[in-house]
Design an enzyme around this catalytic site. Structure first.
Site, PDB file in Angstrom:
ATOM      1  N   GLY A  20       0.780  -1.233   0.000  1.00  8.83           N
ATOM      2  CA  GLY A  20       0.000   0.000   0.000  1.00  8.83           C
ATOM      3  C   GLY A  20       0.811   1.282   0.000  1.00  8.83           C
ATOM      4  O   GLY A  20       0.381   2.285   0.575  1.00  8.83           O
ATOM      5  N   SER A  21       1.964   1.296  -0.666  1.00 11.67           N
ATOM      6  CA  SER A  21       2.717   2.560  -0.676  1.00 11.67           C
ATOM      7  C   SER A  21       2.040   3.600  -1.570  1.00 11.67           C
ATOM      8  O   SER A  21       2.136   4.804  -1.310  1.00 11.67           O
ATOM      9  CB  SER A  21       4.169   2.327  -1.119  1.00 11.67           C
ATOM     10  OG  SER A  21       4.256   2.059  -2.492  1.00 11.67           O
ATOM     11  N   ASN A  22       1.340   3.171  -2.604  1.00  8.77           N
ATOM     12  CA  ASN A  22       0.570   4.144  -3.391  1.00  8.77           C
ATOM     13  C   ASN A  22      -0.611   4.678  -2.592  1.00  8.77           C
ATOM     14  O   ASN A  22      -0.951   5.859  -2.702  1.00  8.77           O
ATOM     15  CB  ASN A  22       0.111   3.518  -4.712  1.00  8.77           C
ATOM     16  CG  ASN A  22       1.206   3.573  -5.760  1.00  8.77           C
ATOM     17  OD1 ASN A  22       1.525   4.650  -6.272  1.00  8.77           O
ATOM     18  ND2 ASN A  22       1.808   2.436  -6.056  1.00  8.77           N
ATOM     19  N   MET A  98      -4.227  -6.898  -7.240  1.00 11.53           N
ATOM     20  CA  MET A  98      -3.656  -7.915  -8.121  1.00 11.53           C
ATOM     21  C   MET A  98      -4.706  -8.813  -8.776  1.00 11.53           C
ATOM     22  O   MET A  98      -4.493 -10.018  -8.927  1.00 11.53           O
ATOM     23  CB  MET A  98      -2.652  -8.774  -7.346  1.00 11.53           C
ATOM     24  CG  MET A  98      -1.520  -7.974  -6.716  1.00 11.53           C
ATOM     25  SD  MET A  98      -0.657  -6.929  -7.892  1.00 11.53           S
ATOM     26  CE  MET A  98       0.314  -8.179  -8.709  1.00 11.53           C
ATOM     27  N   ARG A  99      -5.843  -8.253  -9.163  1.00 10.39           N
ATOM     28  CA  ARG A  99      -6.783  -9.059  -9.952  1.00 10.39           C
ATOM     29  C   ARG A  99      -7.421  -8.220 -11.065  1.00 10.39           C
ATOM     30  O   ARG A  99      -7.466  -7.003 -10.963  1.00 10.39           O
ATOM     31  CB  ARG A  99      -7.900  -9.715  -9.149  1.00 10.39           C
ATOM     32  CG  ARG A  99      -8.276  -9.195  -7.882  1.00 10.39           C
ATOM     33  CD  ARG A  99      -9.254 -10.061  -7.094  1.00 10.39           C
ATOM     34  NE  ARG A  99      -8.564 -11.070  -6.342  1.00 10.39           N
ATOM     35  CZ  ARG A  99      -8.691 -12.378  -6.553  1.00 10.39           C
ATOM     36  NH1 ARG A  99      -9.497 -12.830  -7.477  1.00 10.39           N
ATOM     37  NH2 ARG A  99      -8.012 -13.231  -5.828  1.00 10.39           N
ATOM     38  N   LEU A 100      -7.869  -8.965 -12.051  1.00 11.30           N
ATOM     39  CA  LEU A 100      -8.518  -8.287 -13.176  1.00 11.30           C
ATOM     40  C   LEU A 100      -9.907  -7.831 -12.754  1.00 11.30           C
ATOM     41  O   LEU A 100     -10.616  -8.522 -12.028  1.00 11.30           O
ATOM     42  CB  LEU A 100      -8.645  -9.248 -14.356  1.00 11.30           C
ATOM     43  CG  LEU A 100      -7.461  -9.347 -15.301  1.00 11.30           C
ATOM     44  CD1 LEU A 100      -7.782 -10.339 -16.408  1.00 11.30           C
ATOM     45  CD2 LEU A 100      -7.108  -7.984 -15.886  1.00 11.30           C
ATOM     46  N   ASN A 115      -5.965   2.855 -12.607  1.00 10.23           N
ATOM     47  CA  ASN A 115      -4.924   1.913 -12.181  1.00 10.23           C
ATOM     48  C   ASN A 115      -3.567   2.568 -12.399  1.00 10.23           C
ATOM     49  O   ASN A 115      -3.423   3.492 -13.206  1.00 10.23           O
ATOM     50  CB  ASN A 115      -5.014   0.638 -13.020  1.00 10.23           C
ATOM     51  CG  ASN A 115      -4.005  -0.413 -12.598  1.00 10.23           C
ATOM     52  OD1 ASN A 115      -3.790  -0.642 -11.402  1.00 10.23           O
ATOM     53  ND2 ASN A 115      -3.355  -1.048 -13.555  1.00 10.23           N
ATOM     54  N   HIS A 117       0.469   1.420 -13.307  1.00  8.73           N
ATOM     55  CA  HIS A 117       1.270   0.288 -13.778  1.00  8.73           C
ATOM     56  C   HIS A 117       2.735   0.719 -13.858  1.00  8.73           C
ATOM     57  O   HIS A 117       3.029   1.803 -14.368  1.00  8.73           O
ATOM     58  CB  HIS A 117       0.777  -0.154 -15.159  1.00  8.73           C
ATOM     59  CG  HIS A 117       1.508  -1.351 -15.677  1.00  8.73           C
ATOM     60  ND1 HIS A 117       1.288  -2.618 -15.173  1.00  8.73           N
ATOM     61  CD2 HIS A 117       2.472  -1.474 -16.617  1.00  8.73           C
ATOM     62  CE1 HIS A 117       2.087  -3.464 -15.804  1.00  8.73           C
ATOM     63  NE2 HIS A 117       2.818  -2.801 -16.672  1.00  8.73           N
TER      64      HIS A 117
HETATM   65  C1  GRF Z   1       3.097  -0.767  -7.754  1.00  4.45           C
HETATM   66  O1  GRF Z   1       4.342  -0.970  -8.369  1.00  4.45           O
HETATM   67  C2  GRF Z   1       2.041  -0.546  -8.808  1.00  4.45           C
HETATM   68  O2  GRF Z   1       2.526   0.088  -9.942  1.00  4.45           O
HETATM   69  C3  GRF Z   1       1.617  -1.934  -9.140  1.00  4.45           C
HETATM   70  O3  GRF Z   1       1.651  -2.637  -7.925  1.00  4.45           O
HETATM   71  C4  GRF Z   1       2.581  -2.013  -7.043  1.00  4.45           C
HETATM   72  C5  GRF Z   1       1.855  -1.696  -5.787  1.00  4.45           C
HETATM   73  O4  GRF Z   1       2.697  -1.217  -4.781  1.00  4.45           O
HETATM   74  N1  GRF Z   1       0.315  -1.938  -9.781  1.00  4.45           N
HETATM   75  P1  GRF Z   1       2.068  -0.625  -3.436  1.00  4.45           P
HETATM   76  O5  GRF Z   1       1.231  -1.721  -2.811  1.00  4.45           O
HETATM   77  O6  GRF Z   1       1.257   0.581  -3.788  1.00  4.45           O
HETATM   78  O7  GRF Z   1       3.259  -0.286  -2.588  1.00  4.45           O
END
Ligand code: GRF
Length: 209
Positions: A20-22, A98-100, A115, A117
């Site tokens: 969850g760093s984003n 991590m799912r579609l 999303n 990427h």
């Molecule tokens: C990130 O690299 C994002 O681009 C990808 O999954 C990773 C998630 O990282 N979709 P975090 O859980 O947000 O740290």
């Protein structure tokens, strides 16, 4: 041209599977007043997700939704849509989810699921994008914020940031350098939405100031 979201404070859901760093970066942008939004709810498909713990510490409603408890993806997504409606979510933010995403979600939130990427799409879709970039030998990679459609990492692009690949990079170093930029372009893209500046034209997203 279709405006994706009218100007105004965004009501977000975060969907996350991992650390969850984003999510952290988006939360911090809201706290600092850089992003005009509220996180209404966080949902994870992994009970051990760090993102779930962080949401609870931040007093954000947080749910573990177990895909294994549903016979079909559509049932899983119907349950999810129920939670999103309950929390009045307008924009769904995938942050390491991590799912579609399937038809049920796409029909409920057309052009309203975003999303991030860790590559410059359309290059290196799918898993381990940073490793794919290294193995291919590109000199520049980066990250992409895009709308979600029925494909994998195929939807209209909102923002991209270029990151150089150095000769002595390994997967970890490149991942870290890309992640720093992810943490910038995600909240910036969302803020453009909050300012009502993003429009869809075919498969292009254009900015109107
Ligand atoms: C990130 O690299 C994002 O681009 C990808 O999954 C990773 C998630 O990282 N979709 P975090 O859980 O947000 O740290």
């Amino acid at each position: 041209m279709i405006q994706i979201h009218p100007a105004g404070r965004l009501k977000l859901a975060i969907l996350a599977s991992g650390r969850g760093s984003n999510f952290d970066a988006i939360y911090q942008a809201i706290q600092d007043g850089r992003l005009n939004a509220d996180i209404q709810v966080l949902i994870s498909d992994k009970s051990q997700s760090m993102a779930l713990q962080k949401a609870r510490q931040r007093d954000i409603p947080a749910y573990f939704l177990d895909p294994g408890a549903f016979a079909r993806q559509t049932d899983y997504e119907k349950e999810m849509v129920g939670l999103l409606r309950k929390h009045q979510v307008e924009i769904v933010v995938l942050a390491g989810y991590m799912r579609l995403v399937g038809q049920v979600m796409l029909e409920e939130y057309p052009h309203r699921i975003v999303n991030i990427h860790p590559a410059l799409l359309p290059a290196f879709k799918g898993l381990h994008a940073q490793r794919q970039a290294l193995e291919y030998g590109v000199k520049f990679s980066g990250c992409t914020v895009h709308l979600v459609d029925e494909g994998m990492d195929t939807g209209p692009i909102i923002m991209q940031k270029v990151v150089p690949v150095y000769d002595d990079d390994d997967e970890d170093r490149l991942t870290e350098r890309i992640l720093e930029q992810e943490h910038q372009i995600y909240w910036q893209s969302l803020q453009m939405l909050a300012e009502g500046k993003l429009y869809i034209q075919g498969r292009r997203i254009v900015t109107k100031l």
